[in-house]
Design an enzyme around this catalytic site. Structure first.
Site, short mmCIF file in Angstrom:
data_model
loop_
_atom_site.label_atom_id
_atom_site.label_comp_id
_atom_site.label_asym_id
_atom_site.label_seq_id
_atom_site.Cartn_x
_atom_site.Cartn_y
_atom_site.Cartn_z
CD GLU A 169 1.19 6.56 -23.24
OE1 GLU A 169 1.86 5.55 -23.95
OE2 GLU A 169 0.56 6.46 -22.20
CG ASP A 198 -0.95 8.80 -21.09
OD1 ASP A 198 -0.93 8.70 -22.28
OD2 ASP A 198 -0.16 8.26 -20.21
CD GLU A 236 -4.10 7.08 -17.94
OE1 GLU A 236 -3.86 6.11 -18.10
OE2 GLU A 236 -3.24 7.60 -16.73
#
Length: 294
Positions: A110, A112, A114
């Site tokens: 993953e 990311d 955010e």
């Protein structure tokens, strides 16, 4: 009636065209994406609104639900970009996420972005994280140097065999290098989908959970447009992901150039507020990938 020379010219043109197709890397995604063609809603269809015939969308968060979407295809290496306009005003406790994920339960990969909401007047924080072979907990946070709710800004992930680079408006804010030779996991075996979500996370998102969502300010909106995907869709020809002629694998993208390196240093020196590499309470021993020179 065609003359002999015109027939020969047409035949030559066809040969050249076929030759160009043969040289082109197989199955490379090379056109702007659109929500209608390339994404699907993952949850709360009623909280996602398409704008401009699917070229832009709006995600909504209220007390009943947030929302999310994902690409219809997964990709193995390439570059993904999207323009986002974040929640304005008091957005404390909200998280707008843009990320790539292998969508595997056990050993996931993953990458990311955010975006952590704030109280009015405070800077927006963006947290990045990298999961490789199921290992994550590599958070870094920076305060954005502009108001990301006033207009659209471009957020990009470049992923090749050499490194992963997170960009904000083409400014690199994080680099995760491939150091497999030193025993450090690097995501390279699993294709990943492209996800985005808008959701409530007031137990941790703003000042470690001290700032809660003010639901009197709801509903909260985030906007997306100019989806851009360039990569190797999976499943696809096995040689696409390993083809060195893919532009993102070329020498120009194997490391930051001098201008990018200066911008990267500027971000790290002036806007970074948390780096797991320096967190001795979590990591008494410096993680290997954080050692200088790696």
């Amino acid at each position: 009636m065609a003359t002999g020379s015109s027939v020969r010219f047409a035949s030559l043109s066809l040969v050249l065209l076929l030759h160009l197709f043969a040289l082109a890397p197989f199955s490379i995604w090379a056109r702007p994406a659109s929500f209608l063609q390339d994404f699907r809603v993952t949850w709360s269809d009623s909280h996602i609104r398409q704008i401009d015939a699917g070229r832009a969308i709006q995600l909504l968060l209220d007390q009943s639900s947030g929302a999310g979407f994902v690409s219809k295809s997964k990709y193995l290496f390439g570059r993904v970009s999207i323009k986002i306009k974040l929640i304005p005003g008091d957005s404390a406790g909200t998280v707008t996420a843009f990320y790539m994920n292998s969508d595997t339960d056990t050993v996931r990969d993953e990458l990311d972005f955010e975006f952590l909401g704030n109280r009015s007047g405070q800077p927006y924080t963006v947290q990045t994280n990298v999961y490789a072979h199921g290992k994550g907990d590599r958070e870094q946070r920076i305060n954005l140097w502009f108001d990301p709710s006033a207009d659209f800004h471009t957020y990009s992930i470049l992923w090749n065999h050499h490194h992963v680079v997170f960009y904000v408006d083409e400014v690199p804010i994080r680099v995760y290098k491939n150091n497999e030779g030193r025993g450090i996991p690097f995501p390279k075996f699993q294709a990943m989908g492209i996800f985005s979500t808008l959701w409530e996370a007031d137990d941790w998102a703003t000042r470690g959970g001290l700032e809660k969502i003010d639901w009197s300010k709801a509903p909260f909106y985030a906007y997306y447009k100019d989806f851009d995907i360039e990569g190797c869709p999976a499943p696809g020809p096995a040689n696409c992901a390993s083809n060195p002629s893919n532009w993102w694998e070329s020498p120009a993208y194997q490391q930051l150039d001098a201008v990018q390196a200066r911008r990267y240093k500027w971000v790290r020196m002036n806007h970074m507020i948390y780096d797991y590499c320096a967190d001795r309470s979590r990591y008494p021993a410096v993680p290997l990938e954080c050692v200088a020179g790696i």
